[in-house]
Enzyme design. Structure first.
Site, mmCIF file in Angstrom:
data_model
loop_
_atom_site.group_PDB
_atom_site.id
_atom_site.type_symbol
_atom_site.label_atom_id
_atom_site.label_comp_id
_atom_site.label_asym_id
_atom_site.label_seq_id
_atom_site.Cartn_x
_atom_site.Cartn_y
_atom_site.Cartn_z
ATOM 1 N N GLU A 43 81.675 52.172 43.294
ATOM 2 C CA GLU A 43 81.794 52.153 41.840
ATOM 3 C C GLU A 43 83.116 51.495 41.475
ATOM 4 O OE1 GLU A 43 79.431 55.906 40.065
ATOM 5 O OE2 GLU A 43 81.267 56.435 41.126
ATOM 6 N N GLU A 48 72.641 65.312 41.406
ATOM 7 C CA GLU A 48 73.210 64.083 41.960
ATOM 8 C C GLU A 48 74.373 64.494 42.853
ATOM 9 O OE1 GLU A 48 75.341 59.906 40.436
ATOM 10 O OE2 GLU A 48 74.903 61.518 39.009
#
Length: 454
Positions: A232, A150
């Site tokens: 986020e 990721e």
């Protein structure tokens, strides 16, 4: 403090169809896992409140973006974020955009030309990061959790938050300076945090992925499955917006100018099994920034890439003693343009020993159909030393049945021999020795070779 990017309850969500994109794109998404498409399916926009039960709504921009209009989050900053509202190309838990050509293996010919761009707007309140989330899997996966790498690219952040793991370095990529963080949460998470915040980015995907590979955290054989850009939020989040997003072979970039040719490589610290190369830096004037270097090696007529990175040095290991190797270097920029290759340097590995200060001379004393005795194995030093180690490759099927005047271990096919207490010290120009006996398959005439001293 860290965040964990795990999307939960996936099976149930797929069963009830929460990830299915509606035929008509909704202007506002407030469902916890609501998703819709924009630009005729080219991209998918997801609300994706995966880490909290608080309300969040996003106003979808059909031209390719969204704005967080409501976010009631209040998560502790030493844990996971509340959500990851994002726009993406590719596949996310079986919800795939159209025309992305993903998954694509990172070794494929077209991978180097993949680009993405984003433009964002940030509010002055809340605790959040603004980040790309780029996923890789060892297989061409279109559903479920990716288990390869990721890659997170933080353009900006606000509040006392940090990526997964710990900082492992700093690097200059895509026109900026980035802190590099690494952690593993069941897959490798490599995060790049820009040291000076930016609201936009235009880059080649391989700019960051090649750096992750050079650090040993990713593999060229893995598949790119999705390229996502979003936020986020831990606290608040209203006002965060993706104004525009693109992904493709051009990505909105116009850089077609390759970097300059790197300086010719120079070899140093050559041993029987390795060498270190250094070269003059390349420069890039095309606007996408220098992404790194490729080191090319040949023993015949064909040069192949054997490594590289973002610095102007590379150590090649695992070479064959007494063998000539030729090396060249090329540079690449953030748009995937390659420079002309540098001039060639020829390096011949030593026949044995560690750079000339220590050498090994084996003598076959006796040999028969199923075994042999190697004695003496003479260790000579040109400098004073208090200990020594000799390594050599044991042919397949061979077994050492005894050794004297030294201790040893065997790992795989490599034998590591170390001095005993009485013969570790060797003066300048002096020597010591050891010997051993080994068995081998009947009819096999091999004896070990490639002795290296350190």
């Amino acid at each position: 403090m860290r965040h964990v990017h795990i999307y939960l309850i996936i099976g149930a969500l797929l069963a009830v169809g929460l990830f299915a994109a509606p035929a008509q794109a909704a202007p506002v998404l407030c469902e916890k896992y609501g998703a819709t498409t924009v630009q005729s399916g080219r991209y998918v926009v997801i609300n994706n409140v995966w880490g909290a039960d608080t309300a969040q709504c996003i106003d979808v921009n059909q031209s390719g973006g969204f704005t967080v209009t409501q976010a009631a989050h209040n998560k502790p900053t030493n844990g996971a974020p509340a959500s990851y509202p994002a726009i993406y190309a590719g596949c996310h838990y079986a919800n795939c955009s159209t025309g992305s050509n993903l998954p694509m293996q990172a070794s494929a010919g077209g991978f180097g030309s993949l680009r993405s761009s984003v433009s964002m707007t940030y509010p002055s309140s809340g605790t959040w990061d603004a980040a790309y989330d780029i996923w890789f899997d060892p297989t061409p996966r279109t559903d479920g959790q990716n288990t390869g790498a990721e890659i997170m690219i933080w353009l900006n952040k606000q509040g006392s938050i940090q990526p997964v793991g710990s900082q492992v370095g700093t690097v200059n990529l895509a026109g900026g300076t980035w802190q590099v963080w690494f952690g593993n949460i069941g897959w490798n998470v490599i995060s790049y945090v820009r040291t000076s915040a930016t609201s936009s980015l235009d880059f080649a995907i391989d700019t960051f992925y090649a750096d992750a590979i050079s650090r040993g955290h990713a593999q060229r054989s893995w598949y790119l499955t999705s390229v996502q850009a979003g936020f986020e939020p831990w606290v608040g989040g209203a006002g965060l917006a993706v104004n525009s997003f693109s992904f493709g072979t051009s990505g909105g970039g116009t850089d077609t100018t390759p970097p300059s040719t790197p300086g010719n490589p120079v070899a140093s610290a050559t041993t029987s099994t390795g060498t270190t190369l250094t070269w003059g830096a390349s420069t890039d004037t095309g606007g996408s920034g220098l992404a790194g270097y490729d080191v090319l090696r040949a023993t015949g007529d064909t040069f192949t890439r054997v490594g590289g990175g973002t610095t102007t040095s590379f150590t090649d290991t695992g070479l064959t003693p007494a063998t000539a190797y030729r090396y060249r270097v090329r540079a690449r920029d953030g748009a995937g343009n390659l420079s002309p290759e540098s001039g060639t340097v020829t390096v011949t590995t030593l026949s044995g020993g560690g750079g000339g200060s220590c050498s090994v001379t084996p003598t076959t004393q006796n040999a028969w159909d199923s075994g042999y005795v190697i004695q003496p194995v003479t260790v000579t030093s040109t400098t004073a030393r208090t200990s020594w180690t000799v390594t050599f490759a044991l042919p397949a099927g061979h077994t050492i049945t005894g050794m004297w005047n030294a201790g040893y271990t065997v790992s795989g096919g490599t034998v590591t021999v170390r001095n005993l207490a009485h013969n570790g010290a060797i003066g300048p120009g002096a020597a010591t020795s050891f010997g051993y006996q080994a068995s081998r398959p009947a009819g096999n005439t091999q004896v070990p070779a490639g002795y290296t001293c350190a």
